[in-house]
Design an enzyme around this catalytic site. Structure first.
Site, PDB file in Angstrom:
ATOM      1  N   GLU A 116       0.909  -1.165   0.113  1.00  0.00           N
ATOM      2  CA  GLU A 116      -0.120  -0.116   0.040  1.00  0.00           C
ATOM      3  C   GLU A 116       0.800   1.322   0.032  1.00  0.00           C
ATOM      4  OE1 GLU A 116      -2.812  -0.431  -0.579  1.00  0.00           O
ATOM      5  OE2 GLU A 116      -3.575  -2.436   0.197  1.00  0.00           O
ATOM      6  N   HIS A 140      -2.620   1.760   8.430  1.00  0.00           N
ATOM      7  CA  HIS A 140      -3.864   1.025   8.045  1.00  0.00           C
ATOM      8  C   HIS A 140      -3.741  -0.240   8.747  1.00  0.00           C
ATOM      9  CE1 HIS A 140      -6.169  -1.459   5.290  1.00  0.00           C
ATOM     10  NE2 HIS A 140      -5.101  -2.098   4.792  1.00  0.00           N
ATOM     11  N   HIS A 142      -6.742  -3.515   9.734  1.00  0.00           N
ATOM     12  CA  HIS A 142      -7.845  -4.613   9.599  1.00  0.00           C
ATOM     13  C   HIS A 142      -8.900  -4.568  10.636  1.00  0.00           C
ATOM     14  CE1 HIS A 142      -5.769  -6.430   5.685  1.00  0.00           C
ATOM     15  NE2 HIS A 142      -6.001  -5.264   5.701  1.00  0.00           N
ATOM     16  N   GLU A 170     -16.733  10.506  23.482  1.00  0.00           N
ATOM     17  CA  GLU A 170     -15.414  10.704  23.218  1.00  0.00           C
ATOM     18  C   GLU A 170     -15.034  11.140  21.529  1.00  0.00           C
ATOM     19  OE1 GLU A 170     -12.198   8.115  23.777  1.00  0.00           O
ATOM     20  OE2 GLU A 170     -13.385   6.479  23.633  1.00  0.00           O
ATOM     21  N   HIS A 211     -12.699  -3.902   4.082  1.00  0.00           N
ATOM     22  CA  HIS A 211     -11.199  -4.182   4.108  1.00  0.00           C
ATOM     23  C   HIS A 211     -10.787  -3.907   5.409  1.00  0.00           C
ATOM     24  CE1 HIS A 211      -7.346  -4.041   1.812  1.00  0.00           C
ATOM     25  NE2 HIS A 211      -7.033  -3.974   3.071  1.00  0.00           N
TER      26      HIS A 211
HETATM   27  O1  2HA Z   1      -1.500  -7.094   3.297  1.00  0.00           O
HETATM   28  O2  2HA Z   1      -3.411  -4.985   4.338  1.00  0.00           O
HETATM   29  O3  2HA Z   1      -4.059  -3.802   2.140  1.00  0.00           O
HETATM   30  C1  2HA Z   1      -1.500  -5.741   3.626  1.00  0.00           C
HETATM   31  C2  2HA Z   1      -2.594  -5.070   3.485  1.00  0.00           C
HETATM   32  C3  2HA Z   1      -3.047  -4.605   2.071  1.00  0.00           C
HETATM   33 ZN    ZN Z   2      -5.276  -4.064   4.183  1.00  0.00          ZN
END
Ligand code: 2HA
Ligand code: ZN
Length: 276
Positions: A116, A140, A142, A170, A211
């Site tokens: 990414e 980032h 998940h 909050e 995602h």
């Molecule tokens: O595997 O999270 O979006 C890495 C990620 C791709």
């Molecule tokens: Zn991801």
């Protein structure tokens, strides 16, 4: 000073491991990047590897020309970062056009920066400009509950912001600008990077449908705390919706206006719409 012992590398490793312990990084899921300060680059410069080949980023970020970033490696597992950071992480340098990078430290068993990288760097470019260089961290993850909500709520910034704000007091104080939502797209490329960076002009939080989530912030604590707060609120909302489709009571628009006044934040009226 040894690169591994520097404060920013230690902070990066702790944040990554905290995210793993929260359950947001199955397998190689998620990625993290940090834009180094000029003094940090100077401090570690004697210990950087000799420059190698330039590699295309896959997008252009002229606003980041010459900058250095600490990033997670593509395919690397967050759970291994604390065990073997020099295998899992890299310090990359961007060229003077902002089109190419080269690796200056880490990834000692080979590999590339996060898949990414285009989204990370395009977000950094937007945030560097709009915060006068204050924001340095893009994260980032998940995030389970936030992802679950993208199957049942309309994929609309206004709805997500309002529902997350209502689920924990909050929230409007922690993310007064709200959250952006990107409909499902193929990850890992320039297209999703452009879309995400566009939303990062307005928000510090962008949710990728089905995602995960991206957050931007000044340092590791603030960025982790932001993502953690959004995900906690999403967890509460998932519990509410699991019990009943109708809330018996909630925080009302005038309650948010009162909160804004006392906590000295401005909450855009677009999120304080009347519900039917
Ligand atoms: O595997 O999270 O979006 C890495 C990620 C791709
Ligand atoms: Zn991801």
């Amino acid at each position: 000073m040894r690169i591994l012992e520097s404060k920013f590398v230690q902070g990066f490793i702790k944040m990554a491991n905290d995210g793993y312990l929260q359950g947001w990084h199955e397998r190689n899921g998620g990625n993290l990047s940090y834009r180094l300060k000029a003094e940090e680059v100077e401090m570690i410069r004697p210990r950087l590897n000799a420059p190698g080949e330039w590699t295309p980023i896959g997008t252009e970020v002229p606003g980041l020309a010459g900058e250095f970033f600490l990033v997670t490696g593509s395919g690397k597992y967050f759970r291994n970062i604390i065990v073997d950071p020099e295998v899992c992480l890299a310090i990359i340098e961007l060229d003077e056009t902002g089109c190419n990078y080269r690796i200056r430290w880490g990834l000692v068993e080979g590999g590339r920066p996060t898949s990414e990288l285009p989204t990370h760097l395009m977000n950094h470019e937007v945030k560097k400009k709009l915060t006068n260089g204050k924001h340095r961290v893009i994260y980032h993850a998940h995030t389970t509950n936030t992802i679950a909500l993208t199957f049942v709520l309309p994929l609309d910034d206004k709805v997500f912001t309002r529902e997350l704000w209502e689920s924990a007091t909050e929230c409007p104080v922690v993310f007064p600008d709200g959250v952006g939502v990107v409909g499902w797209m193929v990850p890992g490329g320039r297209e999703i990077a452009v879309k995400t960076a566009e939303l990062m002009k307005k928000y510090d939080v962008v949710i990728w449908a089905h995602h995960g989530m991206f957050c931007s912030g000044e340092d590791f604590d603030l960025t982790f705390g932001l993502l953690h707060t959004v995900e906690k609120s999403a967890e509460i909302l998932v519990k509410i919706l699991s019990m009943t489709p109708h809330k018996l009571q909630t925080i009302q628009p005038d309650n948010f206006r009162a909160l804004a006044k006392d906590f000295k934040v401005s909450l855009p009226e677009e999120f304080l719409y009347e519900k039917e």
